[in-house]
Design a protein around this motif. Sequence first.
Motif, PDB file in Angstrom:
ATOM      1  N   UNK A   1       0.836  -1.214   0.000  1.00 10.22           N
ATOM      2  CA  UNK A   1       0.000   0.000   0.000  1.00 10.22           C
ATOM      3  C   UNK A   1       0.869   1.261   0.000  1.00 10.22           C
ATOM      4  N   UNK A   2       0.469   2.217  -0.836  1.00 10.16           N
ATOM      5  CA  UNK A   2       1.201   3.471  -0.947  1.00 10.16           C
ATOM      6  C   UNK A   2       2.176   3.508  -2.110  1.00 10.16           C
ATOM      7  N   UNK A   3       2.560   2.350  -2.618  1.00  9.93           N
ATOM      8  CA  UNK A   3       3.518   2.288  -3.719  1.00  9.93           C
ATOM      9  C   UNK A   3       2.892   2.737  -5.035  1.00  9.93           C
ATOM     10  N   UNK A   4       1.605   2.463  -5.212  1.00  8.48           N
ATOM     11  CA  UNK A   4       0.876   2.785  -6.448  1.00  8.48           C
ATOM     12  C   UNK A   4      -0.383   3.579  -6.081  1.00  8.48           C
ATOM     13  N   UNK A   5      -0.255   4.879  -5.819  1.00 12.68           N
ATOM     14  CA  UNK A   5      -1.405   5.648  -5.336  1.00 12.68           C
ATOM     15  C   UNK A   5      -2.609   5.663  -6.269  1.00 12.68           C
ATOM     16  N   UNK A   6      -2.386   5.605  -7.571  1.00  8.53           N
ATOM     17  CA  UNK A   6      -3.530   5.609  -8.492  1.00  8.53           C
ATOM     18  C   UNK A   6      -4.292   4.293  -8.450  1.00  8.53           C
ATOM     19  N   UNK A   7      -3.606   3.214  -8.128  1.00  4.46           N
ATOM     20  CA  UNK A   7      -4.279   1.925  -7.948  1.00  4.46           C
ATOM     21  C   UNK A   7      -4.919   1.879  -6.562  1.00  4.46           C
ATOM     22  N   UNK A   8      -4.226   2.376  -5.551  1.00  4.61           N
ATOM     23  CA  UNK A   8      -4.794   2.437  -4.199  1.00  4.61           C
ATOM     24  C   UNK A   8      -6.135   3.167  -4.223  1.00  4.61           C
ATOM     25  N   UNK A   9      -6.199   4.252  -4.986  1.00  2.90           N
ATOM     26  CA  UNK A   9      -7.430   5.041  -5.079  1.00  2.90           C
ATOM     27  C   UNK A   9      -8.572   4.181  -5.651  1.00  2.90           C
ATOM     28  N   UNK A  10      -8.267   3.394  -6.669  1.00  2.97           N
ATOM     29  CA  UNK A  10      -9.298   2.527  -7.264  1.00  2.97           C
ATOM     30  C   UNK A  10      -9.761   1.461  -6.280  1.00  2.97           C
ATOM     31  N   UNK A  11      -8.830   0.887  -5.531  1.00  2.00           N
ATOM     32  CA  UNK A  11      -9.200  -0.119  -4.526  1.00  2.00           C
ATOM     33  C   UNK A  11     -10.123   0.487  -3.472  1.00  2.00           C
ATOM     34  N   UNK A  12      -9.832   1.712  -3.055  1.00  2.00           N
ATOM     35  CA  UNK A  12     -10.662   2.407  -2.075  1.00  2.00           C
ATOM     36  C   UNK A  12     -12.046   2.720  -2.642  1.00  2.00           C
ATOM     37  N   UNK A  13     -12.079   3.225  -3.877  1.00  2.00           N
ATOM     38  CA  UNK A  13     -13.367   3.530  -4.519  1.00  2.00           C
ATOM     39  C   UNK A  13     -14.238   2.290  -4.599  1.00  2.00           C
ATOM     40  N   UNK A  14     -13.619   1.204  -4.997  1.00  2.00           N
ATOM     41  CA  UNK A  14     -14.360  -0.049  -5.134  1.00  2.00           C
ATOM     42  C   UNK A  14     -14.879  -0.523  -3.775  1.00  2.00           C
ATOM     43  N   UNK A  15     -14.035  -0.481  -2.765  1.00  2.00           N
ATOM     44  CA  UNK A  15     -14.431  -0.935  -1.426  1.00  2.00           C
ATOM     45  C   UNK A  15     -15.540  -0.068  -0.839  1.00  2.00           C
ATOM     46  N   UNK A  16     -15.508   1.234  -1.136  1.00  2.00           N
ATOM     47  CA  UNK A  16     -16.476   2.161  -0.552  1.00  2.00           C
ATOM     48  C   UNK A  16     -17.657   2.471  -1.472  1.00  2.00           C
ATOM     49  N   UNK A  17     -17.631   1.950  -2.694  1.00  2.00           N
ATOM     50  CA  UNK A  17     -18.721   2.182  -3.631  1.00  2.00           C
ATOM     51  C   UNK A  17     -18.836   3.638  -4.062  1.00  2.00           C
ATOM     52  N   UNK A  18     -17.728   4.344  -4.106  1.00  2.00           N
ATOM     53  CA  UNK A  18     -17.738   5.756  -4.462  1.00  2.00           C
ATOM     54  C   UNK A  18     -17.503   5.955  -5.955  1.00  2.00           C
ATOM     55  N   UNK A  19     -17.801   7.172  -6.413  1.00  2.00           N
ATOM     56  CA  UNK A  19     -17.576   7.567  -7.802  1.00  2.00           C
ATOM     57  C   UNK A  19     -16.847   8.904  -7.811  1.00  2.00           C
ATOM     58  N   UNK A  20     -15.882   9.031  -8.716  1.00  2.00           N
ATOM     59  CA  UNK A  20     -15.189  10.295  -8.928  1.00  2.00           C
ATOM     60  C   UNK A  20     -15.467  10.766 -10.349  1.00  2.00           C
ATOM     61  N   UNK A  21     -15.788  12.029 -10.497  1.00  2.00           N
ATOM     62  CA  UNK A  21     -15.919  12.591 -11.835  1.00  2.00           C
ATOM     63  C   UNK A  21     -14.543  13.038 -12.294  1.00  2.00           C
ATOM     64  N   UNK A  22     -14.426  13.268 -13.598  1.00  2.00           N
ATOM     65  CA  UNK A  22     -13.139  13.590 -14.194  1.00  2.00           C
ATOM     66  C   UNK A  22     -13.244  14.907 -14.956  1.00  2.00           C
ATOM     67  N   UNK A  23     -12.284  15.798 -14.690  1.00  2.00           N
ATOM     68  CA  UNK A  23     -12.167  17.056 -15.426  1.00  2.00           C
ATOM     69  C   UNK A  23     -10.861  16.980 -16.219  1.00  2.00           C
ATOM     70  N   UNK A  24     -10.968  17.162 -17.534  1.00  2.00           N
ATOM     71  CA  UNK A  24      -9.802  17.069 -18.398  1.00  2.00           C
ATOM     72  C   UNK A  24      -9.159  18.426 -18.622  1.00  2.00           C
ATOM     73  N   UNK A  25      -7.832  18.407 -18.772  1.00  2.00           N
ATOM     74  CA  UNK A  25      -7.061  19.598 -19.135  1.00  2.00           C
ATOM     75  C   UNK A  25      -6.341  19.284 -20.442  1.00  2.00           C
ATOM     76  N   UNK A  26      -6.676  20.023 -21.483  1.00  2.00           N
ATOM     77  CA  UNK A  26      -6.087  19.782 -22.800  1.00  2.00           C
ATOM     78  C   UNK A  26      -4.597  20.116 -22.789  1.00  2.00           C
ATOM     79  N   UNK A  27      -3.879  19.382 -23.612  1.00  2.00           N
ATOM     80  CA  UNK A  27      -2.426  19.599 -23.738  1.00  2.00           C
ATOM     81  C   UNK A  27      -2.162  20.849 -24.561  1.00  2.00           C
TER      82      UNK A  27
END
Length: 104
Positions: free
Chosen positions: A78-104
């Motif tokens: 835990x902590x080594x892959x924060x973007x994966x940790x976030x997904x594991x937490x979302x899945x465990x808690x049944x949460x949803x995150x919206x996404x805001x894009x920033x163009x290159x």
Amino acid sequence: MAFADNLKNLPSAAHLAAIDLLDAAGECVATIENKPGQAGSLTLYAAMAAKHGAITPAAAQEALALYAEHTEDARLHPGKHPNIDRLLTLLAQGQTLSVRQHAA
């Protein structure tokens, strides 16, 4: 398949500089940038958001499968892959995150 192989099957995120992940209150809880070390996660999160409309529990489950070998490593370190940790937490808690894009 390995994560690197799975990335080849996802749409390019070259048009993005970054994405913000927003909680239910619209607050930014994380930013993933298009830079070395984060570009793969940016591509994966952007693809899941496009497919599911947000990073939902279903999107998190699919993303964890696509992260392949890194998902197990994240569970073991835990902590080594924060973007994966976030997904594991979302899945465990049944949460949803919206996404805001920033163009290159």
